[in-house]
Design a protein around this motif. Structure first.
Motif, PDB file in Angstrom:
ATOM      1  N   GLU A 130       0.829  -1.205   0.000  1.00 33.06           N
ATOM      2  CA  GLU A 130       0.000   0.000   0.000  1.00 33.06           C
ATOM      3  C   GLU A 130       0.863   1.255   0.000  1.00 33.06           C
ATOM      4  OE1 GLU A 130      -0.295  -2.510   2.074  1.00 33.06           O
ATOM      5  OE2 GLU A 130      -2.148  -3.461   1.329  1.00 33.06           O
ATOM      6  N   GLU A 131       1.971   1.220   0.769  1.00 35.53           N
ATOM      7  CA  GLU A 131       2.861   2.377   0.825  1.00 35.53           C
ATOM      8  C   GLU A 131       3.580   2.585  -0.505  1.00 35.53           C
ATOM      9  OE1 GLU A 131       3.825   2.189   5.635  1.00 35.53           O
ATOM     10  OE2 GLU A 131       5.069   1.093   4.191  1.00 35.53           O
ATOM     11  N   VAL A 132       3.981   1.494  -1.153  1.00 36.02           N
ATOM     12  CA  VAL A 132       4.619   1.600  -2.468  1.00 36.02           C
ATOM     13  C   VAL A 132       3.634   2.188  -3.481  1.00 36.02           C
ATOM     14  CG1 VAL A 132       5.598   0.297  -4.398  1.00 36.02           C
ATOM     15  CG2 VAL A 132       6.262  -0.264  -2.054  1.00 36.02           C
ATOM     16  N   LEU A 133       2.378   1.781  -3.401  1.00 33.33           N
ATOM     17  CA  LEU A 133       1.356   2.316  -4.307  1.00 33.33           C
ATOM     18  C   LEU A 133       1.160   3.807  -4.076  1.00 33.33           C
ATOM     19  CD1 LEU A 133      -0.751   1.749  -6.483  1.00 33.33           C
ATOM     20  CD2 LEU A 133      -2.383   1.190  -4.659  1.00 33.33           C
ATOM     21  N   ARG A 134       1.164   4.219  -2.813  1.00 35.05           N
ATOM     22  CA  ARG A 134       1.024   5.643  -2.513  1.00 35.05           C
ATOM     23  C   ARG A 134       2.217   6.433  -3.040  1.00 35.05           C
ATOM     24  NH1 ARG A 134      -0.148   7.280   3.425  1.00 35.05           N
ATOM     25  NH2 ARG A 134      -0.057   9.296   2.341  1.00 35.05           N
ATOM     26  N   ILE A 135       3.414   5.867  -2.896  1.00 29.53           N
ATOM     27  CA  ILE A 135       4.617   6.540  -3.398  1.00 29.53           C
ATOM     28  C   ILE A 135       4.545   6.675  -4.912  1.00 29.53           C
ATOM     29  CG2 ILE A 135       7.116   6.261  -3.733  1.00 29.53           C
ATOM     30  CD1 ILE A 135       7.259   5.120  -0.930  1.00 29.53           C
ATOM     31  N   LYS A 136       4.037   5.644  -5.582  1.00 32.75           N
ATOM     32  CA  LYS A 136       3.906   5.703  -7.037  1.00 32.75           C
ATOM     33  C   LYS A 136       2.939   6.812  -7.447  1.00 32.75           C
ATOM     34  CE  LYS A 136       3.111   2.772 -11.079  1.00 32.75           C
ATOM     35  NZ  LYS A 136       2.799   1.401 -11.549  1.00 32.75           N
ATOM     36  N   GLU A 137       1.837   6.931  -6.728  1.00 31.91           N
ATOM     37  CA  GLU A 137       0.877   7.989  -7.039  1.00 31.91           C
ATOM     38  C   GLU A 137       1.482   9.367  -6.789  1.00 31.91           C
ATOM     39  OE1 GLU A 137      -2.357   6.996  -4.517  1.00 31.91           O
ATOM     40  OE2 GLU A 137      -3.184   5.458  -5.863  1.00 31.91           O
ATOM     41  N   LYS A 175      12.466   3.147 -12.999  1.00 25.02           N
ATOM     42  CA  LYS A 175      13.060   2.082 -13.805  1.00 25.02           C
ATOM     43  C   LYS A 175      11.982   1.199 -14.415  1.00 25.02           C
ATOM     44  CE  LYS A 175      16.509  -1.628 -13.599  1.00 25.02           C
ATOM     45  NZ  LYS A 175      17.454  -2.360 -12.718  1.00 25.02           N
ATOM     46  N   ASP A 176      10.949   0.903 -13.632  1.00 22.72           N
ATOM     47  CA  ASP A 176       9.838   0.090 -14.147  1.00 22.72           C
ATOM     48  C   ASP A 176       9.094   0.827 -15.263  1.00 22.72           C
ATOM     49  OD1 ASP A 176      10.495  -1.867 -12.341  1.00 22.72           O
ATOM     50  OD2 ASP A 176       8.997  -1.269 -10.857  1.00 22.72           O
ATOM     51  N   ILE A 177       8.970   2.150 -15.110  1.00 17.54           N
ATOM     52  CA  ILE A 177       8.288   2.933 -16.142  1.00 17.54           C
ATOM     53  C   ILE A 177       9.068   2.894 -17.448  1.00 17.54           C
ATOM     54  CG2 ILE A 177       7.619   5.274 -16.813  1.00 17.54           C
ATOM     55  CD1 ILE A 177       6.918   5.782 -13.879  1.00 17.54           C
ATOM     56  N   LEU A 178      10.402   2.997 -17.344  1.00 12.09           N
ATOM     57  CA  LEU A 178      11.228   2.954 -18.555  1.00 12.09           C
ATOM     58  C   LEU A 178      11.169   1.585 -19.223  1.00 12.09           C
ATOM     59  CD1 LEU A 178      14.410   4.938 -17.415  1.00 12.09           C
ATOM     60  CD2 LEU A 178      12.562   5.719 -18.898  1.00 12.09           C
ATOM     61  N   ALA A 179      11.027   0.516 -18.429  1.00  6.31           N
ATOM     62  CA  ALA A 179      10.877  -0.853 -18.956  1.00  6.31           C
ATOM     63  C   ALA A 179      11.993  -1.208 -19.947  1.00  6.31           C
ATOM     64  CB  ALA A 179       9.503  -1.009 -19.615  1.00  6.31           C
ATOM     65  N   LEU A 411      12.303  13.104 -17.683  1.00  2.00           N
ATOM     66  CA  LEU A 411      11.863  13.669 -16.405  1.00  2.00           C
ATOM     67  C   LEU A 411      11.378  15.101 -16.595  1.00  2.00           C
ATOM     68  CD1 LEU A 411      11.584  13.478 -13.334  1.00  2.00           C
ATOM     69  CD2 LEU A 411      13.967  14.204 -13.147  1.00  2.00           C
ATOM     70  N   VAL A 412      12.118  15.899 -17.374  1.00  2.00           N
ATOM     71  CA  VAL A 412      11.726  17.289 -17.612  1.00  2.00           C
ATOM     72  C   VAL A 412      10.364  17.345 -18.296  1.00  2.00           C
ATOM     73  CG1 VAL A 412      12.293  19.384 -18.898  1.00  2.00           C
ATOM     74  CG2 VAL A 412      14.085  18.167 -17.656  1.00  2.00           C
ATOM     75  N   LYS A 413      10.168  16.490 -19.310  1.00  2.00           N
ATOM     76  CA  LYS A 413       8.881  16.469 -20.002  1.00  2.00           C
ATOM     77  C   LYS A 413       7.749  16.102 -19.045  1.00  2.00           C
ATOM     78  CE  LYS A 413       5.683  13.556 -21.906  1.00  2.00           C
ATOM     79  NZ  LYS A 413       5.032  12.389 -21.275  1.00  2.00           N
ATOM     80  N   THR A 414       7.977  15.126 -18.160  1.00  2.00           N
ATOM     81  CA  THR A 414       6.947  14.702 -17.210  1.00  2.00           C
ATOM     82  C   THR A 414       6.554  15.847 -16.290  1.00  2.00           C
ATOM     83  OG1 THR A 414       7.817  12.429 -17.254  1.00  2.00           O
ATOM     84  CG2 THR A 414       6.390  13.029 -15.416  1.00  2.00           C
TER      85      THR A 414
END
Length: 633
Positions: A130-137, A175-179, A411-414
């Motif tokens: 749950e904490e990892v999910l919150r960090i992702k959000e 890293k997961d987002i970059l895949a 990152l800048v674009k995001t």
């Protein structure tokens, strides 16, 4: 019990194993054993696991540290530490035929003392799902890691995680987002899938130019396309590449390329009437090439500040300088060409002994007088935009989102997208509110047809003209400046309507100020990004064949999920080190902040050393003090 007695108690405490019992699932077994072990002063981790059959648990301090580095000598090796003591404590969990799990004690021996504080063990600081999910959000929302940790602690007082754990978690999320993709590849993928208008240029595989426009920015640009304010800002990325912000490289061809992309983005809906910039000659030449029919106005605020930095140094008397600066401001406000020529002649006669200051003005600014003197600028529909303060404010807002200037383009674009999306929603909400709100001081019959159809800002500008028309019987001759620049009826027009007993109509108001029929839902945003990506990479393929054979060995990247073909991999620009002290210097100032470098007029106004008049130090730290000490016998 005080801390000292608690420590003595734990020193002699026997670290008991968890009781042997049955569990309904593997997860329940792990949770129970971990919780019991913590209460006894040790940590349990998984050594081996077969999810459906067997589970081997060991003490967190079990095992022996193994140095895998290949250095031959100890000299130059990084100093390391290890918590491992080869503790032999071990518990097994086995799954029975009925599906339940049972514990089996294999070794009860610990070779270390019980822990007083378990937070030193990484496994005790592990974040829950749950904490990892919150960090992702929160990462997606652009919240900084230290703020994430504060939020997590407010919701769970027992959490042991530290900032490093949150940083590691965010790094794993990224890293997961970059895949497996490079940041440039991920950036192009998201631009293609997100409806962005974008294009790029490259040199031997390295990206050199990048243009992209958020769909919501395109909607706003095409809806408000009469006046644009342009300026470059720096310290936004680790490549030290400037960001041309259009509310909207220092070479004309670079600006031409960017403006052509901007021109194509606007499509054939409409083209700008006025573009406001600083006195950036390369950008001004590019505007003349790409938008030949647009009037390029110069920022009055920057002109005045440059006069301050270049001319004030030549005035010892403050009163004379005040007269000089006031006369210059009067010159800028000259309402007609004749008034301007007279004001300039008087200016020269009054300050004829200030040759350097007059030469600076005549050589650097007066050749562009049509771009900032009111006698010329008031002929163009600029809606009151004669300075780049809006884009400077946009830079400041953007850098609040960026935080650091060491991010890659992805990152800048995001972060830019977060800023744009939030700003877009605020604009929509404000327009929606103005469609239902009526300012109490504007409830007059003369404005009945305009209320909730015209922006409140425009209504207030009209109200100023209305008060003059209704209270001043002797109006000066109309120069048509207000209507020409603002697109609104002037005092003289209102006087005529009042005399005839008429009111203002919507047809008298320029479409820039209309809010009743303005929407941003669908205005033809580019939708064939897949084909555009294919075209860009096809051009890249042609350029790639011209490289030397050694460079053609660059690894090719499969972009089949985008266009179904194998094409060369786009590489990022070279990372540029900051100016000044090298990055490894211990005493260097932080160069990662997005805070802009001070302009020259700000440096001029900075406090100076009373000993040598230098900037950047004071009398106590003046270098001349060291020189004096060295000369003293």
């Amino acid at each position: 019990m005080d801390i000292q007695s608690q420590e003595e108690s734990l020193e002699h405490k026997e670290m008991l194993p968890p009781p042997i019992t049955h569990f309904q699932s593997r997860e329940e077994l792990i949770e129970h054993v971990s919780s019991f072990a913590r209460s006894q002063g040790y940590i349990i981790t998984i050594r081996r696991s077969k999810e459906e059959k067997k589970l081997v648990l060991k003490c967190d301090r079990g095992g022996v540290y193994q140095d895998t580095r290949k250095a031959i000598t100890n000299q130059g090796k990084k100093k390391t530490c290890s918590r491992l003591t080869n503790c032999l404590f071990r518990i097994d969990g086995r799954r029975k035929s009925c599906g339940s799990w049972i514990l089996m004690i294999k070794n009860l021996n610990h070779n270390h003392k019980a822990l007083i504080d378990i937070s030193g063990h990484p496994s005790s600081r592990r974040l829950s799902k749950e904490e990892v999910l919150r960090i992702k959000e929160m990462t997606t929302a652009g919240i900084q890691p230290h703020q994430m940790l504060t939020s997590l602690r407010r919701s769970n007082l027992q959490i042991l995680a530290i900032s490093r754990d949150v940083y590691n978690c965010t790094a794993k999320i990224c890293k997961d987002i970059l895949a497996g993709r490079t940041p440039i590849q991920a950036l192009l993928d998201e631009l293609a899938d997100g409806g962005f208008y974008y294009s790029g240029e490259y040199d031997e595989g390295h990206l050199t130019h990048l243009f992209f426009a958020h769909p919501k920015s395109i909607a706003l640009s095409r809806s408000y396309s009469n006046v644009f304010v342009m300026d470059c800002t720096y310290k936004t990325n680790k490549y030290k590449m400037p960001l041309l912000d259009v509310v909207g490289k220092e070479k004309t061809e670079d600006y031409v390329w960017a403006l052509k992309m901007f021109h194509d983005m606007l499509d054939n809906v409409s083209k700008p009437i006025v573009i406001v910039t600083d006195r950036e000659l390369a950008l001004m030449r590019a505007i003349h090439v790409v938008f030949p029919r647009a009037m390029n106005l110069l920022c009055v605020w920057h002109i005045e500040k440059n006069i301050l930095s270049k001319c004030k140094r030549h005035f010892q008397d403050g009163d004379i300088w005040d007269r000089f600066y006031s006369s210059w401001s009067t010159l800028i406000e000259s309402p007609t060409e004749m008034a301007y020529h007279k004001a300039w002649q008087d200016f020269q006669d009054e300050f004829k002994d200030k040759v350097i200051a007059l030469n600076y003005i005549s050589s650097n600014w007066l050749p562009f007088k049509e771009c900032f003197i009111k006698a010329w600028t008031e002929k163009y529909l600029h809606f009151g935009n004669r300075a780049t303060s809006r884009v400077e404010g946009a830079h400041s807002m953007l850098k609040i989102y960026l935080q650091l200037s060491t991010g890659d383009f992805y990152l800048v674009k995001t972060k830019i997208c977060l800023a744009i999306e939030n700003q877009f929603e605020e604009i929509k909400t404000k327009l929606s509110a103005e469609k239902i709100k009526v300012p109490s001081d504007l409830r007059i019959s003369f404005f009945d047809e305009l209320i909730n159809h015209v922006s409140i800002f425009a209504l207030r500008e009209l109200f100023k003209q209305y008060k003059l028309a209704s209270s001043n019987p002797n109006l000066p001759t109309c120069k048509n400046h207000f209507t020409a620049t603002m697109g609104l009826p002037c005092t003289h027009k209102m006087r005529s309507l009042l005399d005839e007993g008429k009111v203002l109509h919507l047809g008298d108001i320029h479409s820039q100020w209309r809010i009743d029929d303005r929407t941003f839902s669908d205005i033809g945003v580019v939708k064939n990004n897949k084909e555009k990506m294919k075209m860009i990479l096809d051009d890249f393929q042609e350029e790639y064949t011209k490289w030397p054979s050694s460079q053609q060995e660059v690894a090719l990247n499969q972009l089949s999920h985008l266009i179904g073909t194998s094409l060369p991999m786009l590489r990022e620009p070279s990372i540029q080190n900051p100016r000044g002290r090298p990055p490894t210097s211990k005493n260097k100032n932080s160069m990662s902040s997005t805070t802009r470098e001070p302009s020259e007029f700000e440096i001029v106004g900075a406090r100076k050393c009373s000993t040598c008049n230098g900037i950047g130090h004071n009398r106590r730290t003046c270098p001349q003090n060291d020189m004096t000490r060295m000369r003293t016998p």
